[in-house]
Design a protein around this motif. Structure first.
Motif, PDB file in Angstrom:
ATOM      1  N   ASN A 337       0.950  -1.173   0.023  1.00 50.73           N
ATOM      2  CA  ASN A 337       0.010  -0.187   0.162  1.00 50.73           C
ATOM      3  C   ASN A 337       0.810   1.226   0.170  1.00 50.73           C
ATOM      4  N   ILE A 338       1.877   1.144   0.768  1.00 50.12           N
ATOM      5  CA  ILE A 338       2.740   2.566   0.895  1.00 50.12           C
ATOM      6  C   ILE A 338       3.635   2.654  -0.480  1.00 50.12           C
ATOM      7  N   TYR A 339       3.885   1.388  -0.886  1.00 50.69           N
ATOM      8  CA  TYR A 339       4.676   1.433  -2.313  1.00 50.69           C
ATOM      9  C   TYR A 339       3.804   2.090  -3.337  1.00 50.69           C
ATOM     10  N   LEU A 340       2.670   1.677  -3.507  1.00 53.23           N
ATOM     11  CA  LEU A 340       1.780   2.014  -4.387  1.00 53.23           C
ATOM     12  C   LEU A 340       1.394   3.574  -4.472  1.00 53.23           C
ATOM     13  N   LYS A 341       1.482   4.044  -3.059  1.00 53.50           N
ATOM     14  CA  LYS A 341       1.266   5.441  -2.975  1.00 53.50           C
ATOM     15  C   LYS A 341       2.628   6.388  -3.323  1.00 53.50           C
ATOM     16  N   PHE A 342       3.836   5.829  -2.909  1.00 51.96           N
ATOM     17  CA  PHE A 342       4.939   6.405  -3.447  1.00 51.96           C
ATOM     18  C   PHE A 342       4.929   6.455  -4.989  1.00 51.96           C
ATOM     19  N   ALA A 343       4.347   5.290  -5.832  1.00 54.12           N
ATOM     20  CA  ALA A 343       4.278   5.375  -7.277  1.00 54.12           C
ATOM     21  C   ALA A 343       3.426   6.480  -7.604  1.00 54.12           C
ATOM     22  N   ILE A 344       2.358   6.489  -6.955  1.00 55.14           N
ATOM     23  CA  ILE A 344       1.156   7.591  -7.391  1.00 55.14           C
ATOM     24  C   ILE A 344       2.082   8.936  -7.047  1.00 55.14           C
ATOM     25  N   ALA A 345       2.397   9.247  -6.001  1.00 51.36           N
ATOM     26  CA  ALA A 345       3.154  10.591  -5.760  1.00 51.36           C
ATOM     27  C   ALA A 345       4.271  10.834  -6.783  1.00 51.36           C
ATOM     28  N   ILE A 346       5.123   9.919  -7.173  1.00 45.89           N
ATOM     29  CA  ILE A 346       6.153  10.244  -8.042  1.00 45.89           C
ATOM     30  C   ILE A 346       5.733  10.303  -9.571  1.00 45.89           C
ATOM     31  N   ASP A 347       4.405   9.658  -9.703  1.00 42.98           N
ATOM     32  CA  ASP A 347       3.771   9.954 -11.240  1.00 42.98           C
ATOM     33  C   ASP A 347       3.188  11.543 -10.951  1.00 42.98           C
ATOM     34  N   ALA A 348       2.662  11.693 -10.059  1.00 42.15           N
ATOM     35  CA  ALA A 348       1.780  12.920  -9.762  1.00 42.15           C
ATOM     36  C   ALA A 348       2.983  14.189  -9.950  1.00 42.15           C
ATOM     37  N   LYS A 349       4.070  13.917  -9.261  1.00 39.56           N
ATOM     38  CA  LYS A 349       5.232  14.808  -9.288  1.00 39.56           C
ATOM     39  C   LYS A 349       5.808  15.262 -10.719  1.00 39.56           C
ATOM     40  N   ARG A 351       4.183  14.672 -13.363  1.00 41.66           N
ATOM     41  CA  ARG A 351       3.199  15.400 -14.212  1.00 41.66           C
ATOM     42  C   ARG A 351       2.761  16.866 -13.943  1.00 41.66           C
ATOM     43  N   GLY A 352       3.449  17.207 -12.585  1.00 42.32           N
ATOM     44  CA  GLY A 352       3.134  18.551 -12.011  1.00 42.32           C
ATOM     45  C   GLY A 352       1.693  18.517 -11.307  1.00 42.32           C
ATOM     46  N   ASP A 353       1.172  17.514 -10.846  1.00 39.79           N
ATOM     47  CA  ASP A 353      -0.005  17.253 -10.215  1.00 39.79           C
ATOM     48  C   ASP A 353      -0.202  17.585  -8.670  1.00 39.79           C
ATOM     49  N   GLU A 354       0.017  18.905  -8.448  1.00 38.24           N
ATOM     50  CA  GLU A 354       0.077  19.078  -7.095  1.00 38.24           C
ATOM     51  C   GLU A 354      -1.087  18.879  -6.128  1.00 38.24           C
ATOM     52  N   GLU A 355      -2.242  18.812  -6.836  1.00 39.74           N
ATOM     53  CA  GLU A 355      -3.383  18.575  -6.065  1.00 39.74           C
ATOM     54  C   GLU A 355      -3.622  17.061  -5.735  1.00 39.74           C
ATOM     55  N   THR A 356      -3.154  16.097  -6.373  1.00 39.81           N
ATOM     56  CA  THR A 356      -3.217  14.789  -6.037  1.00 39.81           C
ATOM     57  C   THR A 356      -2.132  14.546  -4.904  1.00 39.81           C
TER      58      THR A 356
END
Length: 400
Positions: A337-349, A351-356
């Motif tokens: 779960n935390i690794y998946l959230k790391f992946a989501i955070a990296i992907d958002a960063k 893409r410049g997706d600060e809201e996510t």
């Protein structure tokens, strides 16, 4: 509910520093990162201080032999030359190496996932935080227990006022596996943990209680500690000045009080990891040994046991559900779960997706900073005679 479908566009090209054959934690990282094979792909590694042993280990993991490196410096340099070079690296090495590896990774334009505690001092964390911001990179901290869904259920219930005003916070992370000094003599993983040059200014405060401290902050994000008092002991004298047992008293800004008992000498204890939050109307209690259950005790009513995977849970908890009710989950799913959230955070960063990023709950660089400050303040209190200290006072450094 999670079912393995991709959440980001493609898997991130991922490498590890450390986490080899004889380490305790490397497999947890790989289990977490690769549980959803749509999030990370292990493509390179510098797995061991012994280059040949690390290479042999990496081959057995299925990593391309050409991308198995003798050290992290070589890996970062060689991977930077490739069009398909690594994008993120996990650091699963002893504490004393985290800072230099993390800094080198950021300078190589890599996202970083690092073991806890991050570094020896908050000053080092602030420096790395600034560098990460300059580089536009994410730093995640592997507080591996924090992915247990029922912690998010606790967070949601507290936010909704189900237990009223928080009055008492009772935290414990203890075990008895270091009740004697056998492991200090024969276990490589234990030897460095009781060496202040490698582990930093603490043993169990950094190795154990930082997990529980972060989890308490995850559960109660609005609860801030005002003062604390720490009394620490070295019951195995050879471990001094590092502690193998500590008691911490806490006073929160809202008037609540708290305790933390952390110990490696709780003889006979296999798993003493517990969190109890007492409010004005009810109490919540979670045990790591029964991570799928949450005890909910309302004053004047029978005790309720909330079970993971059930439809009555908050959607923030159910969003991390993997196996369905009555099919037990545990530490592997928590890491996933935390690794998946790391992946989501990296992907958002990327893409410049600060809201996510702003809405994502995961252990980031700020959680790592809070953990280091926790250790600093506990050590400061204990080394000054177990006195109350104001945790808002940021210490520039602590001698090790």
């Amino acid at each position: 509910m999670l079912n393995g479908e991709k959440i980001i566009e493609r898997p991130l090209r991922w490498a590890m520093v450390g986490g080899g054959r004889h380490g305790q934690v490397g497999y947890k990282h790989r289990t977490g990162a690769l549980r959803d094979n749509t999030a990370f792909q292990l493509v390179a590694g510098a797995f061991d201080i012994d280059a040949e042993r690390g290479k042999d280990f990496g081959i057995n993991l299925g990593v391309d032999e050409k991308r198995l490196y003798p050290d992290y410096q070589t890996m970062f340099a060689e991977e930077a030359k490739r069009e398909d070079g690594i994008e993120v690296v996990s650091i699963a090495t002893p504490n004393g190496t985290h800072y230099e590896i993390c800094k080198a990774a950021l300078e190589a334009d890599l996202h970083v996932i690092c073991e806890k505690p991050l570094f020896f001092t908050s000053q080092e964390v602030l420096e790395i935080k600034e560098l990460a911001e300059q580089k536009g990179k994410i730093i995640g901290v592997t507080y591996g227990f924090s992915g247990n869904q029922m912690l998010l259920q606790m967070r949601a219930m507290i936010e909704k006022g189900d237990i009223g005003d928080i009055r008492v916070v009772d935290l414990q992370y203890t075990h008895g596996f270091s009740a004697n000094d056998d492991a200090d003599k024969f276990s490589d993983a234990q030897k460095w943990r009781v060496d202040p040059k490698i582990s930093g200014p603490s043993f169990v405060l950094g190795d154990l209680s930082t997990h529980t401290f972060y989890m308490s902050q995850l559960i109660m994000p609005k609860m801030k500690i005002k003062k604390l008092l720490c009394d620490r002991q070295s019951f195995i004298p050879s471990r001094a000045p590092l502690e193998d047992n500590a008691h911490v008293l806490m006073r929160y800004e809202n008037g609540a009080v708290g305790t933390m008992w952390t110990s490696a000498i709780n003889a006979g204890c296999m798993d003493g990891h517990r969190i109890r939050i007492v409010g004005s109307k009810a109490s919540l209690e979670w045990w790591d040994s029964n991570p799928n259950e949450l005890k909910y005790e309302v004053q004047g009513q029978p005790t309720q046991t909330l079970v993971r995977g059930m439809p009555y849970l908050d959607e923030s908890c159910s969003a991390d559900e993997r196996l369905g009710a009555l099919h037990s989950e545990g530490l592997s799913e928590s890491w996933a779960n935390i690794y998946l959230k790391f992946a989501i955070a990296i992907d958002a960063k990327n893409r410049g997706d600060e809201e996510t990023l702003s809405n994502l709950v995961y252990p980031d660089i700020n959680a790592g900073l809070d953990g280091v400050r926790w250790i600093e303040n506990c050590v400061r209190s204990a080394d000054n005679g177990a006195v109350w200290v104001d945790v808002s006072e940021v210490q520039e450094s602590l001698s090790v």
